[in-house]
Design an enzyme around this catalytic site. Structure first.
Site, mmCIF file in Angstrom:
data_model
loop_
_atom_site.group_PDB
_atom_site.id
_atom_site.type_symbol
_atom_site.label_atom_id
_atom_site.label_comp_id
_atom_site.label_asym_id
_atom_site.label_seq_id
_atom_site.Cartn_x
_atom_site.Cartn_y
_atom_site.Cartn_z
ATOM 1 N N ASP A 185 115.504 -54.523 96.330
ATOM 2 C CA ASP A 185 115.110 -53.130 96.159
ATOM 3 C C ASP A 185 114.141 -52.943 94.997
ATOM 4 O OD1 ASP A 185 116.939 -52.073 98.192
ATOM 5 O OD2 ASP A 185 118.503 -52.729 96.817
ATOM 6 N N HIS A 199 123.386 -57.559 92.147
ATOM 7 C CA HIS A 199 123.726 -57.325 93.541
ATOM 8 C C HIS A 199 125.204 -57.602 93.725
ATOM 9 C CE1 HIS A 199 123.678 -57.726 97.949
ATOM 10 N NE2 HIS A 199 122.553 -57.057 97.926
#
Length: 443
Positions: free
Chosen positions: A378, A321
């Site tokens: 996600d 991320h």
């Protein structure tokens, strides 16, 4: 009706001893103050740098620049921390529901039972859309991307709700905020229904926020639809986990649009357009495509090897991320929900087997551990939404639905900031110097 809020004046950062900038060419020194917030890194205050020195700073992507002060969300990417108004995302996901988190983001405190009931009532009775908006949908092609429809319809809300567009009126700001949170599930469900040729389903006031959305999305007039409580809880949890995430691309877009004095419907439409980008809101779709490409967990090792090869274009989606350099705290919550949903639906999902194997490798393999490429939110959300029956084209729409409260909370905070100015980034110009114009026959 009125809602009691505990909005406190925006506290100013603590001023600390700063830095001295030395311009050797001019033989001058400039003092740069340092500001410290409640948590997180201290910042060098450069807002007067150009006026004092004639220099700008250069920071592509604003990776080292704080664009605003905020009391809403705190992230510590190194430690894997996400908090809203001081409450950890883990506790909120476990003990709250989405509308309670909405109240927290908007008004600064968790509501009392009376305040929560009043807020839920207000949101529930704003869920219907102006009937003429039904005709607005007909202007889109049936195969239009759902995010294109969302941008258009949300932007058009200001044409239907004139009483909520005066940003200088606190009551109109409150009404617009509640309208956006309330109507977004209705718009999202209608977007889906329009794409598959089914009739629109009106909202129901006897259902919770998540239940109402699922009912409007999956029910049909010809038969009764019972909302599965396990799926409703998973949906609510996904909304919570996506409610706000500090100054990301779409949120900063909303703030930038709002800094010009644009109405909140236009600002949120701008945020939706930013979220549409695959680098921001489309990551969970990419995870599913990757799992389909891998095909079977027996091939995981092959693709992990490819991911380590810098000369191979293949990348493992859903890992790492831009902010989190540790385990994404939202991923752990969704992993639990993923198992609950698949067990409830009796789905033997090979994608989950793949996901679990990939997660095991990522948490044990030195290559991933050293680079802190851990699963992010996600990684699991796409699997959950797919199992619940949502097409991948609707994934980013659900992200926009959930993030609306974060956008309007940030917009509301920006409007109240006394020092707020219109956003105007600077640039380093690298084009031609002035040159003479030549007539067309001389070129």
């Amino acid at each position: 009706m009125s809602i009691t809020t505990s909005d406190a004046p925006i506290a100013k950062p603590e001023l600390r001893e700063g830095f001295t900038l030395i311009d050797h060419a001019k033989g001058q020194k400039y003092d740069l103050p340092v500001l410290a917030g409640t948590e997180g890194p201290t910042v060098i205050d450069v807002q007067h740098l150009y006026g004092d020195t004639g220099y700008f700073t250069y920071d592509p992507g604003y990776m080292s620049t704080a664009s605003c002060e905020s009391q809403i969300t705190f992230i510590d990417g190194e430690k894997g921390i996400l908090r809203h108004r001081g409450y950890s995302i883990e506790e909120l996901s476990e003990h709250s529901d989405y509308l309670e988190v909405c109240y927290l983001l908007l008004y600064g405190e968790l509501p009392t039972a009376e305040e929560k009931a009043a807020f839920e009532h207000d949101i529930t009775y704003h869920t219907m859309l102006h009937e003429q908006l039904h005709y607005f949908f007909r202007g889109f092609r049936r195969d239009a991307h759902p995010m294109a429809i969302m941008v258009g319809v949300v932007g058009a809300l200001s044409a239907f709700y004139h009483e909520s567009t005066d940003i200088h009126d606190p009551e109109q700001r409150r009404t617009a905020t509640h309208q956006l949170i309330a109507k977004m599930p209705t718009i999202a469900a209608m977007t889906y229904k329009y794409s598959i040729g089914q009739p629109f389903v009106y909202p129901r006031n006897d259902l919770s926020y998540a239940e109402n959305f699922l009912h409007m999305t999956f029910s049909v007039p010809s038969e009764d639809y019972r909302v599965n409580p396990v799926l409703a809880r998973a949906m609510d949890r996904i909304f919570i986990l996506h409610a706000d995430h500090e100054q990301n691309a779409s949120t900063s877009t909303v703030r930038t649009a709002g800094s010009s004095g644009a109405n909140p419907f236009a600002c949120v439409a701008a945020g939706i357009a930013s979220l549409w980008g695959p680098a921001h809101g489309g990551a969970n779709e990419a995870v599913l495509r990757m799992l389909d490409e891998i095909g079977h967990k027996d091939r995981v090792g092959e693709f992990v090897k490819r991911a380590k090869d810098k000369d191979d274009p293949f990348r493992l989606m859903g890992f790492g991320h831009r902010v989190y350099k540790n385990y994404d705290p939202r991923a752990a919550v969704l992993r639990e929900s993923c198992h609950e949903v698949l067990a409830e639906l009796h789905v033997d999902n090979p994608q989950l087997d793949l996901a679990i194997e990939l997660e095991r490798i990522a948490l044990e393999d030195d290559y991933f551990v050293e680079r802190k490429l851990f699963p992010n939110v996600d990684f699991y959300s796409g699997i959950i939404l797919s199992a619940m029956g949502f097409p991948t084209s609707l994934f980013t729409v659900l992200f926009a639905l959930a993030r609306t409260v974060g956008w309007v909370a940030q917009w509301k905070e920006m409007i109240k900031e006394p020092a707020q100015k219109i956003s105007r980034p600077r640039q380093i110009y690298t084009g031609y110097r002035q040159r003479p114009f030549r007539a067309i026959e001389e070129r």
